[in-house]
Design an enzyme around this catalytic site. Structure first.
Site: not given
Length: 379
Positions: A269, A258, A156, A89, A248
């Protein structure tokens, strides 16, 4: 296109509704209220921003930044970008003009990098400089901030950038790097929204510094924060990918937790449960969530005139859902409004100078990496 080729060829020419929210998942609109024009094709583009003259800066996953002119298709590679680790990523990520761009030509951008065998996301700044022959570069590129700690793995990173409406502060997202617990670690910037000065130092009076948190932290308990945007009243909205379910949209307030990974409206997963958000659990719940997921990529607060019916809306690109998603805002409230099938993974949503919506396809899993312009459908 590789950097070597683009450097050798510094100038490349290319020919160039009604609310339908239902529960927590909206049905796709049967007829799109916009027409879609293909403007250009890129190599796995990630983000874009418009210059005052109508040209755009576009980042590509492998590490290229491109100056693109939608009027004639001209693409010019921008030199001066640091080495990018684009595995997994990783990417050359966000790009945003400084609030003082008209004076100093400053461009802020984020990218993933490897240092000493570990990886993380960095925030950098350089001065836009185009020579008379068209050659373009960022001068004086400096890394202003690095997430901490750097860790192993390729996921991430987050790396989204937004300036406060007064132009005094920079908000920067750090993903939790698929490590879960750092999102709750007060000393780590992973899994956090950060508030920085424009030079990359932690802003004074951040809400958690007095409690022993890293001085840059504004909010915490986040997963993979792939979009942040301020609305017309100065509220900061954020979207993040949940695990298996639980994508979200959050209203970000200073000092709040949060919940990730202690609370989520999705599951791990491997099927293990995560406690859902519920009143009194000590965590700030999302304003909107999706299950099944949309895989959000990019976030825009729309304030243009071309689609007046959509003012005060958030637009989100859908990756696995291959969609464009609209969320309607009403003060601190948010609700799902529309979800349109775009037939490709949408990585970025941007507002053009004339109020048109501009999208970037992701360039993987069936997407071509195209730049799309959305304008009102003919009546």
């Amino acid at each position: 296109m590789t950097r070597a080729i683009m450097t050798a060829l510094p100038l490349i020419l290319i020919a160039c509704s009604a609310e339908n929210a239902t529960g927590q998942n909206s049905a796709a609109a049967a007829d799109k209220p916009f027409k879609t024009s293909v403007i250009a094709d890129f190599d796995s583009p990630w983000a874009m921003t418009f210059l005052p003259d109508g040209r755009a800066l576009v980042t590509e996953k492998a590490g290229e930044m491109i100056l693109f002119d939608p009027r004639n298709g001209t693409k010019i590679p921008i030199a001066g970008i640091p080495a990018v680790d684009s595995a997994g990523q990783g990417a050359l990520m966000d790009v945003v003009l400084s609030p003082t761009f008209a004076r100093d030509k400053a461009v802020y951008f984020s990218f993933s990098e490897e240092r000493d065998g570990v990886k993380g996301v960095a925030l950098a700044k350089g001065a836009f400089n185009q020579a008379s022959d068209g050659t373009t570069k960022l001068d004086g590129v400096t890394v202003l901030f690095r997430a901490s700690p750097y860790v192993d793995g390729n996921g991430h990173y987050s790396g989204r950038i937004a300036f406060s409406p007064d132009g005094q502060y920079l908000f920067f997202t750090n993903g939790e790097r698929q490590k879960f617990d750092p999102a709750q670690d007060p000393k780590a910037t992973l899994g956090k929204v950060l508030r920085l000065n424009l030079d990359g130092t932690p802003a004074a009076n951040n809400p958690l510094a007095a409690k022993g948190f890293h001085p840059a932290i504004w909010s915490y308990g986040h997963r993979n924060l792939l979009g942040i945007a301020f609305d017309k009243d100065g509220r900061l909205w954020e979207q993040e990918m949940g695990p298996k379910g639980g994508d979200e949209v959050n209203l970000i307030k200073p000092g709040l937790n949060y919940g990730w990974p202690k609370a989520s409206n999705g599951s791990h997963y491997d099927g293990r449960d995560i406690p859902d958000h519920k009143a009194g659990d000590g965590f700030e719940a999302p304003k909107v969530w999706w299950n099944p997921v949309i895989s959000p990529g990019g976030l825009l607060y729309y304030a243009g005139d071309m689609f007046p019916q959509w003012k005060n809306s958030l637009f989100i690109g859908g990756l696995s859902s291959q969609s464009l998603v609209r969320v309607k805002l009403d003060g601190e409230k948010a609700e799902k409004a529309d979800q349109w099938d775009m037939g490709a993974r949408i990585r970025e949503v941007e507002q053009g100078p004339d109020g048109a919506l501009w999208l970037l396809e992701d360039g993987k899993e069936g997407s071509q990496g195209r730049m799309l312009k959305l304008t009102p459908a003919a009546s």
